[in-house]
Design a protein around this motif. Sequence first.
Motif, mmCIF file in Angstrom:
data_model
loop_
_atom_site.group_PDB
_atom_site.id
_atom_site.type_symbol
_atom_site.label_atom_id
_atom_site.label_comp_id
_atom_site.label_asym_id
_atom_site.label_seq_id
_atom_site.Cartn_x
_atom_site.Cartn_y
_atom_site.Cartn_z
ATOM 1 N N CYS A 282 37.274 -32.818 -26.399
ATOM 2 C CA CYS A 282 36.017 -32.420 -27.040
ATOM 3 C C CYS A 282 36.226 -32.502 -28.550
ATOM 4 O O CYS A 282 37.205 -31.953 -29.080
ATOM 5 C CB CYS A 282 35.658 -30.998 -26.619
ATOM 6 S SG CYS A 282 34.174 -30.365 -27.411
ATOM 7 N N ALA A 283 35.335 -33.174 -29.248
ATOM 8 C CA ALA A 283 35.476 -33.381 -30.691
ATOM 9 C C ALA A 283 35.493 -32.068 -31.464
ATOM 10 O O ALA A 283 36.118 -31.981 -32.513
ATOM 11 C CB ALA A 283 34.351 -34.276 -31.202
ATOM 12 N N THR A 284 34.802 -31.041 -30.958
ATOM 13 C CA THR A 284 34.721 -29.779 -31.715
ATOM 14 C C THR A 284 35.738 -28.729 -31.282
ATOM 15 O O THR A 284 36.075 -27.848 -32.058
ATOM 16 C CB THR A 284 33.301 -29.172 -31.598
ATOM 17 O OG1 THR A 284 33.007 -28.958 -30.220
ATOM 18 C CG2 THR A 284 32.272 -30.087 -32.225
ATOM 19 N N SER A 285 36.226 -28.801 -30.027
ATOM 20 C CA SER A 285 37.139 -27.746 -29.576
ATOM 21 C C SER A 285 38.400 -28.258 -28.886
ATOM 22 O O SER A 285 39.084 -27.477 -28.227
ATOM 23 C CB SER A 285 36.396 -26.755 -28.685
ATOM 24 O OG SER A 285 35.736 -27.419 -27.644
ATOM 25 N N GLY A 286 38.700 -29.537 -29.022
ATOM 26 C CA GLY A 286 39.951 -30.068 -28.482
ATOM 27 C C GLY A 286 39.930 -30.291 -26.986
ATOM 28 O O GLY A 286 38.872 -30.348 -26.364
ATOM 29 N N PRO A 287 41.126 -30.406 -26.396
ATOM 30 C CA PRO A 287 41.226 -30.698 -24.959
ATOM 31 C C PRO A 287 40.599 -29.605 -24.099
ATOM 32 O O PRO A 287 40.795 -28.414 -24.349
ATOM 33 C CB PRO A 287 42.735 -30.777 -24.715
ATOM 34 C CG PRO A 287 43.344 -31.016 -26.051
ATOM 35 C CD PRO A 287 42.444 -30.347 -27.041
ATOM 36 N N GLN A 288 39.842 -30.027 -23.116
ATOM 37 C CA GLN A 288 39.182 -29.121 -22.174
ATOM 38 C C GLN A 288 39.735 -29.375 -20.777
ATOM 39 O O GLN A 288 39.852 -30.522 -20.361
ATOM 40 C CB GLN A 288 37.675 -29.363 -22.165
ATOM 41 C CG GLN A 288 37.011 -29.170 -23.513
ATOM 42 C CD GLN A 288 37.026 -27.720 -23.923
ATOM 43 O OE1 GLN A 288 36.547 -26.848 -23.212
ATOM 44 N NE2 GLN A 288 37.614 -27.455 -25.077
ATOM 45 N N HIS A 289 40.064 -28.305 -20.061
ATOM 46 C CA HIS A 289 40.549 -28.378 -18.685
ATOM 47 C C HIS A 289 39.544 -27.640 -17.809
ATOM 48 O O HIS A 289 39.314 -26.449 -18.017
ATOM 49 C CB HIS A 289 41.918 -27.693 -18.562
ATOM 50 C CG HIS A 289 42.972 -28.293 -19.432
ATOM 51 N ND1 HIS A 289 43.884 -29.186 -18.958
ATOM 52 C CD2 HIS A 289 43.237 -28.138 -20.755
ATOM 53 C CE1 HIS A 289 44.692 -29.555 -19.940
ATOM 54 N NE2 HIS A 289 44.308 -28.930 -21.051
ATOM 55 N N HIS A 290 38.950 -28.355 -16.854
ATOM 56 C CA HIS A 290 37.944 -27.728 -15.996
ATOM 57 C C HIS A 290 38.023 -28.279 -14.582
ATOM 58 O O HIS A 290 38.531 -29.382 -14.352
ATOM 59 C CB HIS A 290 36.525 -27.966 -16.532
ATOM 60 C CG HIS A 290 36.252 -27.300 -17.826
ATOM 61 N ND1 HIS A 290 36.125 -25.936 -17.945
ATOM 62 C CD2 HIS A 290 36.094 -27.808 -19.077
ATOM 63 C CE1 HIS A 290 35.889 -25.626 -19.209
ATOM 64 N NE2 HIS A 290 35.871 -26.747 -19.911
ATOM 65 N N VAL A 291 37.470 -27.516 -13.654
ATOM 66 C CA VAL A 291 37.311 -27.954 -12.272
ATOM 67 C C VAL A 291 35.819 -27.948 -11.977
ATOM 68 O O VAL A 291 35.147 -26.924 -12.147
ATOM 69 C CB VAL A 291 38.048 -27.028 -11.284
ATOM 70 C CG1 VAL A 291 37.808 -27.476 -9.851
ATOM 71 C CG2 VAL A 291 39.540 -26.997 -11.606
ATOM 72 N N PHE A 292 35.305 -29.101 -11.578
ATOM 73 C CA PHE A 292 33.893 -29.258 -11.246
ATOM 74 C C PHE A 292 33.754 -29.571 -9.767
ATOM 75 O O PHE A 292 34.630 -30.208 -9.173
ATOM 76 C CB PHE A 292 33.276 -30.418 -12.032
ATOM 77 C CG PHE A 292 33.178 -30.188 -13.509
ATOM 78 C CD1 PHE A 292 32.086 -29.532 -14.048
ATOM 79 C CD2 PHE A 292 34.170 -30.654 -14.371
ATOM 80 C CE1 PHE A 292 31.980 -29.336 -15.414
ATOM 81 C CE2 PHE A 292 34.076 -30.467 -15.739
ATOM 82 C CZ PHE A 292 32.977 -29.803 -16.261
ATOM 83 N N GLU A 293 32.629 -29.176 -9.192
ATOM 84 C CA GLU A 293 32.281 -29.536 -7.816
ATOM 85 C C GLU A 293 30.826 -29.961 -7.797
ATOM 86 O O GLU A 293 29.999 -29.364 -8.486
ATOM 87 C CB GLU A 293 32.472 -28.346 -6.880
ATOM 88 C CG GLU A 293 33.898 -27.872 -6.760
ATOM 89 C CD GLU A 293 33.994 -26.592 -5.953
ATOM 90 O OE1 GLU A 293 33.473 -26.569 -4.811
ATOM 91 O OE2 GLU A 293 34.566 -25.630 -6.477
ATOM 92 N N GLY A 294 30.533 -30.988 -6.995
ATOM 93 C CA GLY A 294 29.158 -31.440 -6.852
ATOM 94 C C GLY A 294 29.090 -32.759 -6.123
ATOM 95 O O GLY A 294 30.109 -33.368 -5.804
ATOM 96 N N PRO A 295 27.868 -33.217 -5.864
ATOM 97 C CA PRO A 295 27.705 -34.495 -5.179
ATOM 98 C C PRO A 295 27.940 -35.665 -6.134
ATOM 99 O O PRO A 295 27.863 -35.517 -7.358
ATOM 100 C CB PRO A 295 26.244 -34.463 -4.719
ATOM 101 C CG PRO A 295 25.564 -33.624 -5.746
ATOM 102 C CD PRO A 295 26.581 -32.574 -6.140
ATOM 103 N N LEU A 296 28.214 -36.815 -5.555
ATOM 104 C CA LEU A 296 28.342 -38.025 -6.347
ATOM 105 C C LEU A 296 26.970 -38.445 -6.874
ATOM 106 O O LEU A 296 25.976 -38.425 -6.125
ATOM 107 C CB LEU A 296 28.929 -39.163 -5.517
ATOM 108 C CG LEU A 296 30.376 -39.005 -5.057
ATOM 109 C CD1 LEU A 296 30.745 -40.129 -4.103
ATOM 110 C CD2 LEU A 296 31.325 -38.955 -6.252
ATOM 111 N N LEU A 297 26.910 -38.803 -8.128
ATOM 112 C CA LEU A 297 25.668 -39.300 -8.736
ATOM 113 C C LEU A 297 25.122 -40.464 -7.921
ATOM 114 O O LEU A 297 23.917 -40.554 -7.685
ATOM 115 C CB LEU A 297 25.932 -39.720 -10.184
ATOM 116 C CG LEU A 297 24.808 -40.444 -10.902
ATOM 117 C CD1 LEU A 297 23.550 -39.583 -10.988
ATOM 118 C CD2 LEU A 297 25.273 -40.876 -12.290
ATOM 119 N N ARG A 298 25.991 -41.351 -7.463
ATOM 120 C CA ARG A 298 25.574 -42.516 -6.679
ATOM 121 C C ARG A 298 24.790 -42.097 -5.443
ATOM 122 O O ARG A 298 23.739 -42.664 -5.135
ATOM 123 C CB ARG A 298 26.809 -43.336 -6.297
ATOM 124 C CG ARG A 298 26.536 -44.456 -5.310
ATOM 125 C CD ARG A 298 27.801 -45.208 -4.906
ATOM 126 N NE ARG A 298 28.737 -44.361 -4.203
ATOM 127 C CZ ARG A 298 30.025 -44.244 -4.517
ATOM 128 N NH1 ARG A 298 30.546 -44.903 -5.525
ATOM 129 N NH2 ARG A 298 30.809 -43.454 -3.817
#
Length: 160
Positions: free
Chosen positions: A50-66
């Motif tokens: 992230c340009a303003t806060s540096g490296p971000q580590h996250h876990v996301f869940e959700g459907p595929l956009l496709r």
Amino acid sequence: MSRPGAPHRAPATQLASLAVLGDVGRPATLTVPDLRDGWKQHRAEVVFDCATSGPQHHVFEGPLLREVALASYPLFDTRRRKDRSRFALAVSGGDGHHTVLAWAEIDADFGDAPVLLATRLDDEDLDAAGSQLVVPVDRCGARYIGAITRVWVGAWPGAR
């Protein structure tokens, strides 16, 4: 403002929604629970800069956009790769951020990128905040669009 002695009532939680529209046979408006209940949920553990806060580590869940976009029946011939490859997806967020992806990036016959419409972030539901675009193959976080309001699917101008 409530009168003295009256019980406080919390405002009803508003569910965020996004519209899938454009060159599609079945436009749709979907809430985060719709995205969670209507499609298989995929998990992505990501690190992005992230340009303003540096490296971000996250876990996301959700459907595929496709999968979500295909449910709206894009107006291309699914059997013809070149017909699919002329399509793009434009994603708009509630905060005014936008990004564009080529259909070929997410198509299984081309890039097959596991791009998500996240319904959960770090084990928290995004029902009120809105879905988030997650592009796990990106090193930069610029295409991680939050509070998605619209996914436009369509042929690139001039390629009709």
